[in-house]
Scaffold this motif. Structure first.
Motif, mmCIF file in Angstrom:
data_model
loop_
_atom_site.group_PDB
_atom_site.id
_atom_site.type_symbol
_atom_site.label_atom_id
_atom_site.label_comp_id
_atom_site.label_asym_id
_atom_site.label_seq_id
_atom_site.Cartn_x
_atom_site.Cartn_y
_atom_site.Cartn_z
ATOM 1 N N VAL A 1 3.762 -59.312 74.800
ATOM 2 C CA VAL A 1 4.739 -59.659 76.065
ATOM 3 C C VAL A 1 5.795 -58.470 76.071
ATOM 4 C CG1 VAL A 1 6.623 -61.203 76.866
ATOM 5 C CG2 VAL A 1 4.477 -62.192 75.721
ATOM 6 N N VAL A 2 6.315 -58.079 75.102
ATOM 7 C CA VAL A 2 7.218 -56.866 75.121
ATOM 8 C C VAL A 2 6.508 -55.596 75.829
ATOM 9 C CG1 VAL A 2 8.598 -54.960 73.870
ATOM 10 C CG2 VAL A 2 8.783 -57.902 73.385
ATOM 11 N N GLY A 3 5.300 -55.474 75.161
ATOM 12 C CA GLY A 3 4.372 -54.431 75.813
ATOM 13 C C GLY A 3 4.064 -54.426 77.380
ATOM 14 N N GLU A 4 3.763 -55.527 77.788
ATOM 15 C CA GLU A 4 3.742 -55.725 79.180
ATOM 16 C C GLU A 4 4.744 -55.377 79.939
ATOM 17 O OE1 GLU A 4 1.994 -59.871 79.235
ATOM 18 O OE2 GLU A 4 0.468 -59.110 78.149
ATOM 19 N N GLY A 5 5.953 -55.954 79.288
ATOM 20 C CA GLY A 5 7.405 -55.691 80.181
ATOM 21 C C GLY A 5 7.782 -54.283 79.921
ATOM 22 N N THR A 6 7.546 -53.463 79.052
ATOM 23 C CA THR A 6 8.109 -52.065 78.874
ATOM 24 C C THR A 6 7.430 -51.222 79.949
ATOM 25 O OG1 THR A 6 6.463 -51.451 77.109
ATOM 26 C CG2 THR A 6 8.476 -52.350 76.390
ATOM 27 N N ASP A 7 6.308 -51.451 80.523
ATOM 28 C CA ASP A 7 5.821 -50.377 81.531
ATOM 29 C C ASP A 7 6.843 -50.256 82.552
ATOM 30 O OD1 ASP A 7 3.766 -49.685 79.900
ATOM 31 O OD2 ASP A 7 2.261 -51.157 80.697
ATOM 32 N N SER A 8 7.131 -51.510 82.961
ATOM 33 C CA SER A 8 8.067 -51.450 84.112
ATOM 34 C C SER A 8 9.511 -51.507 83.775
ATOM 35 C CB SER A 8 7.852 -52.939 84.775
ATOM 36 O OG SER A 8 8.211 -53.955 84.331
ATOM 37 N N VAL A 9 9.872 -51.736 82.760
ATOM 38 C CA VAL A 9 11.270 -52.000 82.452
ATOM 39 C C VAL A 9 11.849 -50.550 81.839
ATOM 40 C CG1 VAL A 9 13.207 -53.052 81.090
ATOM 41 C CG2 VAL A 9 11.272 -54.284 82.128
ATOM 42 N N VAL A 10 11.193 -50.172 80.809
ATOM 43 C CA VAL A 10 11.750 -48.841 79.826
ATOM 44 C C VAL A 10 10.983 -47.544 79.914
ATOM 45 C CG1 VAL A 10 12.018 -48.290 77.366
ATOM 46 C CG2 VAL A 10 12.318 -50.413 78.151
ATOM 47 N N PRO A 11 11.398 -46.687 80.340
ATOM 48 C CA PRO A 11 10.878 -45.310 80.430
ATOM 49 C C PRO A 11 9.936 -44.841 79.331
ATOM 50 C CG PRO A 11 13.098 -45.068 80.957
ATOM 51 C CD PRO A 11 13.012 -46.452 80.161
ATOM 52 N N ALA A 12 8.793 -44.198 79.461
ATOM 53 C CA ALA A 12 8.089 -43.906 78.452
ATOM 54 C C ALA A 12 8.627 -43.151 77.204
ATOM 55 C CB ALA A 12 6.822 -42.884 78.778
ATOM 56 N N ALA A 13 9.569 -42.469 77.229
ATOM 57 C CA ALA A 13 10.401 -41.592 76.399
ATOM 58 C C ALA A 13 11.068 -42.656 75.465
ATOM 59 C CB ALA A 13 11.259 -40.644 76.751
ATOM 60 N N GLN A 14 11.620 -43.703 76.220
ATOM 61 C CA GLN A 14 12.547 -44.532 75.283
ATOM 62 C C GLN A 14 11.577 -45.573 74.478
ATOM 63 O OE1 GLN A 14 15.358 -46.779 77.409
ATOM 64 N NE2 GLN A 14 16.348 -47.586 75.874
ATOM 65 N N ARG A 15 10.306 -45.751 75.377
ATOM 66 C CA ARG A 15 9.154 -46.813 74.376
ATOM 67 C C ARG A 15 8.987 -45.950 73.079
ATOM 68 N NH1 ARG A 15 6.941 -47.361 79.524
ATOM 69 N NH2 ARG A 15 5.114 -46.137 78.999
ATOM 70 N N ARG A 16 8.727 -44.609 73.298
ATOM 71 C CA ARG A 16 8.282 -43.821 71.944
ATOM 72 C C ARG A 16 9.498 -43.974 70.777
ATOM 73 N NH1 ARG A 16 5.692 -40.431 75.768
ATOM 74 N NH2 ARG A 16 7.692 -39.041 75.673
ATOM 75 N N GLN A 17 10.554 -43.920 71.475
ATOM 76 C CA GLN A 17 11.981 -44.038 70.614
ATOM 77 C C GLN A 17 11.821 -45.402 69.866
ATOM 78 O OE1 GLN A 17 14.902 -43.115 73.249
ATOM 79 N NE2 GLN A 17 14.954 -40.671 72.777
ATOM 80 N N LEU A 18 11.731 -46.449 70.837
ATOM 81 C CA LEU A 18 11.774 -47.691 70.081
ATOM 82 C C LEU A 18 10.485 -47.925 69.247
ATOM 83 C CD1 LEU A 18 12.428 -49.880 73.510
ATOM 84 C CD2 LEU A 18 14.044 -49.616 71.422
ATOM 85 N N ALA A 19 9.502 -47.568 69.308
ATOM 86 C CA ALA A 19 8.325 -47.632 68.494
ATOM 87 C C ALA A 19 8.642 -46.849 67.250
ATOM 88 C CB ALA A 19 6.937 -47.117 69.335
ATOM 89 N N VAL A 20 9.264 -45.702 67.258
ATOM 90 C CA VAL A 20 9.627 -44.899 65.959
ATOM 91 C C VAL A 20 10.696 -45.717 65.351
ATOM 92 C CG1 VAL A 20 10.756 -42.728 65.346
ATOM 93 C CG2 VAL A 20 9.036 -42.596 66.956
ATOM 94 N N ALA A 21 11.570 -46.060 66.075
ATOM 95 C CA ALA A 21 12.713 -47.062 65.098
ATOM 96 C C ALA A 21 11.945 -48.127 64.809
ATOM 97 C CB ALA A 21 13.841 -47.547 66.063
ATOM 98 N N ASP A 22 11.427 -48.742 65.435
ATOM 99 C CA ASP A 22 10.479 -50.109 64.832
ATOM 100 C C ASP A 22 9.879 -49.852 63.714
ATOM 101 O OD1 ASP A 22 9.877 -53.038 65.003
ATOM 102 O OD2 ASP A 22 8.010 -52.356 65.632
#
Length: 145
Positions: free
Chosen positions: A68-89
């Motif tokens: 669900v988060v992955g489906e929402g990140t495409d429209s809510v969070v820019p790609a660079a921030q998604r990578r940052q979130l993935a690295v932090a996670d």
């Protein structure tokens, strides 16, 4: 009370706090988004036929939160921030002993071996989140600009 509603109530009682904490972490602390993610996860659980029980249900719920988060990140969070979130996670998912070695490295032969093991664990955690070497290179390049 309908069967689906009973299932959702039971799942929320058992796993709600953990799901919320996980969703909150995956959404970068955006509580409203995390609440929506947990709600959507429970809606899907009410409709699921292959949910299972116990540990299997918990694993299904956590995987669904990720979806669900992955489906929402495409429209809510820019790609660079998604990578940052993935690295932090990925870093937060490491055992404390590995995380400590990566965050505050020490000198010595034992420390070198510990760092090697921790880096491999971190690499695996990143791969599990879909972060590739080229994705990390992109992230580092963005940081240097």
């Amino acid at each position: 009370m309908a069967r689906g509603e009973k299932v959702v109530r039971a799942l929320y009682q058992q796993h709600g706090a953990a799901l919320m904490a996980y969703a909150n972490r995956l959404t970068g602390g955006r509580r409203a988004w995390a609440e929506d993610v947990v709600t959507q996860t429970l809606v899907r659980a009410a409709k699921a036929r292959d949910l299972g029980e116990g540990v299997q249900a918990r694993l299904w719920l956590f995987r669904t939160v990720q979806d669900v988060v992955g489906e929402g990140t495409d429209s809510v969070v820019p790609a660079a921030q998604r990578r940052q979130l993935a690295v932090a996670d990925a870093l937060l998912a490491l055992p404390p002993r590995h995380r400590d070695v990566l965050v505050a490295p020490k000198a010595g032969a034992t420390a070198t071996k510990d760092a090697f093991v921790a880096l491999h664990a971190f690499k695996d955690a990143l791969a599990a989140r879909g972060v590739t070497k080229s994705g990390l290179d992109d992230l580092l390049a963005e940081r240097q600009q």
